[in-house]
Scaffold this motif. Structure first.
Motif, PDB file in Angstrom:
ATOM      1  N   THR A 137       0.876  -1.181   0.229  1.00 37.53           N
ATOM      2  CA  THR A 137      -0.060   0.046  -0.034  1.00 37.53           C
ATOM      3  C   THR A 137       0.939   1.374   0.035  1.00 37.53           C
ATOM      4  O   THR A 137       0.617   2.268  -0.753  1.00 37.53           O
ATOM      5  N   ALA A 138       1.780   1.290   0.934  1.00 37.15           N
ATOM      6  CA  ALA A 138       2.820   2.360   0.898  1.00 37.15           C
ATOM      7  C   ALA A 138       3.769   2.741  -0.413  1.00 37.15           C
ATOM      8  O   ALA A 138       3.558   3.732  -0.921  1.00 37.15           O
ATOM      9  N   LEU A 139       3.962   1.466  -1.162  1.00 41.78           N
ATOM     10  CA  LEU A 139       4.591   1.509  -2.352  1.00 41.78           C
ATOM     11  C   LEU A 139       3.787   2.248  -3.201  1.00 41.78           C
ATOM     12  O   LEU A 139       4.283   3.180  -3.939  1.00 41.78           O
ATOM     13  N   PHE A 195       4.388  11.359   1.752  1.00 45.18           N
ATOM     14  CA  PHE A 195       4.913  10.016   1.274  1.00 45.18           C
ATOM     15  C   PHE A 195       4.827   9.095   2.648  1.00 45.18           C
ATOM     16  O   PHE A 195       4.899   9.362   3.920  1.00 45.18           O
ATOM     17  N   LEU A 196       4.863   7.727   2.369  1.00 37.85           N
ATOM     18  CA  LEU A 196       4.846   6.606   3.328  1.00 37.85           C
ATOM     19  C   LEU A 196       5.999   5.824   3.474  1.00 37.85           C
ATOM     20  O   LEU A 196       6.509   5.411   2.486  1.00 37.85           O
ATOM     21  N   PRO A 197       6.585   5.489   4.602  1.00 43.20           N
ATOM     22  CA  PRO A 197       7.760   4.624   4.509  1.00 43.20           C
ATOM     23  C   PRO A 197       7.156   3.143   4.415  1.00 43.20           C
ATOM     24  O   PRO A 197       6.312   2.661   4.780  1.00 43.20           O
ATOM     25  N   ALA A 198       7.907   2.547   3.379  1.00 43.96           N
ATOM     26  CA  ALA A 198       7.472   1.553   2.789  1.00 43.96           C
ATOM     27  C   ALA A 198       8.394   0.056   3.021  1.00 43.96           C
ATOM     28  O   ALA A 198       7.970  -0.879   2.816  1.00 43.96           O
ATOM     29  N   LEU A 199       9.519   0.289   3.641  1.00 41.76           N
ATOM     30  CA  LEU A 199      10.659  -0.586   3.855  1.00 41.76           C
ATOM     31  C   LEU A 199      10.326  -0.947   5.266  1.00 41.76           C
ATOM     32  O   LEU A 199      10.512  -0.177   6.242  1.00 41.76           O
TER      33      LEU A 199
END
Length: 429
Positions: free
Chosen positions: A60-62, A314-318
């Motif tokens: 979802t974040a990606l 933005f969202l952290p995706a890792l």
């Protein structure tokens, strides 16, 4: 092949990769399964044999980050060539191109070669290229595919001479602007003019614009005015070149390239590269090259990103999962992820969650990573910290996606539930 299409056969071949001992963290006992079969199986991150340490991508974040940057650039009238060096993952490049990216930015000749294998048709090399073998290969690649568009930096007369001696096909270049104490790029207007004239006098090079990267300017982290001033100089250089006839070799409908922008100051790049500021003799390709936004992070980019609005960020995706393997002292835990697994150049990992062997999730309150060795992280437990036992899994947020991706060749992409694996992203470092 259009800008939104890559080499389908090469991308499909990634799914035929056998997931064996080469890929750390992947399920043990499945060494004959392919990526496609594992993706279709929708494996559970915690119940189907994955081992720690294990880097994951949150789907979802990606998707949110990819779509947000694409729409942001479009709203600001900018073309976008995402810097592919961050993930070096052709599957993500394909998603970026499908969302309207002009092309993909590279940093080295090996990147360009990989991009071409996967069918990228527009490549901006954000670096000088003076290696004779690479230039000969590039000439052959351009000769074999008339639709392949390539642009790279040049910042010296000597570089122009080396390129001209090795090439056998026309190559488009932009003069790179730097600053005293920064990375590559000319240091003065006089140098810029000299390099531009050398390009115009060369046999194989065509000057198509000006560009640079603002992220390594001296004192850039202390004052955003440094970037604004440098961007004004970039725009002024484009005007000066145009007035001096430096773009006379371009056809009337060819674009003059003016490019900058990482993931830290892209708002200042957009503010400078407006249509009104760049009314030149030919159309202008105003090209942004942000790359780290693709996964953002939990520390460095979270602190410096221009997008801080609650409705648009933005969202952290890792996320990296590691396991507690030792509790040798009060207040100390050792987990099995270290410098070989996580980035540490822009901050240490941030503990986010604890998962017990029974599946209980809790916040990693009171936990701090204090140092890393090659294969371990030292986790300090403050008084009153969340309980942490040998065997527990700990999820860590990371700082600096570029040096996170490079440590992993195959990364599970997980669904919003945090545990169902919906895809596997292959990297090529």
């Amino acid at each position: 092949m259009g800008r939104d299409r890559m080499n389908g056969a090469a991308l499909d071949a990634l799914g035929e990769t056998v997931v064996d001992w080469r890929f750390k963290g992947m399920p043990l006992g499945m060494s004959t399964m392919t990526v496609d079969r594992m993706r279709d199986a929708k494996l559970n991150l915690f119940e189907d044999g994955f081992s720690t340490p294990l880097l994951t991508l949150e789907s979802t974040a990606l998707s949110h980050n990819l779509e947000l940057m694409a729409s942001w650039a479009a709203r600001h009238g900018l073309a976008h060539a995402p810097h592919g060096k961050t993930p070096l993952a052709p599957q993500l490049m394909q998603r970026q191109l499908e969302l309207g990216a002009w092309g993909i930015t590279a940093a080295t000749p090996s990147h360009v070669r990989m991009y071409r294998h996967f069918g990228v048709q527009r490549i901006f090399l954000g670096n000088e290229l003076v290696d004779a073998a690479a230039l000969r290969w590039l000439s052959d690649e351009l000769s074999a595919d008339p639709e392949f568009r390539f642009v790279c930096y040049v910042d010296s007369v000597r570089g122009v001479e080396l390129m001209d001696a090795a090439l056998s096909h026309r190559v488009d270049v932009v003069v790179e602007l730097g600053a005293t104490g920064s990375r590559t790029g000319v240091r003065s207007a006089a140098e810029a003019d000299e390099v531009a004239q050398a390009v115009r006098a060369s046999r194989w090079l065509r000057l198509v614009g000006v560009a640079g990267y603002e992220g390594t300017l001296p004192d850039v982290d202390a004052a955003r005015t440094v970037v604004a001033d440098w961007m004004a100089n970039l725009v002024a250089t484009a005007h000066r070149f145009d007035a001096a006839g430096c773009f006379a070799d371009l056809a009337a409908d060819d674009e003059i390239v003016v490019s900058a922008g990482g993931s830290e100051h892209f708002d200042l790049v957009a503010a400078a590269l407006t249509e009104e500021a760049l009314e030149l003799s030919r159309p202008v390709l105003r090209l942004l090259r942000s790359g780290a936004y693709v996964t953002h992070d939990h520390l460095h980019y979270a602190r410096i990103t221009p997008l801080t609005d609650e409705a648009e960020h933005f969202l952290p995706a890792l996320k990296l999962w590691a396991q507690v393997v030792s509790r040798p002292e009060d207040g100390l835990a050792l987990v099995n992820a270290g410098k070989r697994d996580v980035p540490y150049d822009l901050g240490l990992p941030v503990p986010l969650q604890i998962r017990t062997p029974t599946g209980l999730l809790r916040k990693a309150e009171g936990l701090t990573v204090t140092k890393l060795s090659d294969q371990h992280a030292f986790v300090e437990l403050a008084p009153g910290a969340a309980p942490l036992e040998v065997g527990d899994w700990v999820a860590f947020g990371l700082s600096h996606p570029c040096t996170a991706f490079e440590k992993w060749q195959l990364i599970p992409e997980v669904s919003p539930d945090g545990q169902t694996v919906v895809d596997y992203i292959r990297t090529f470092f």
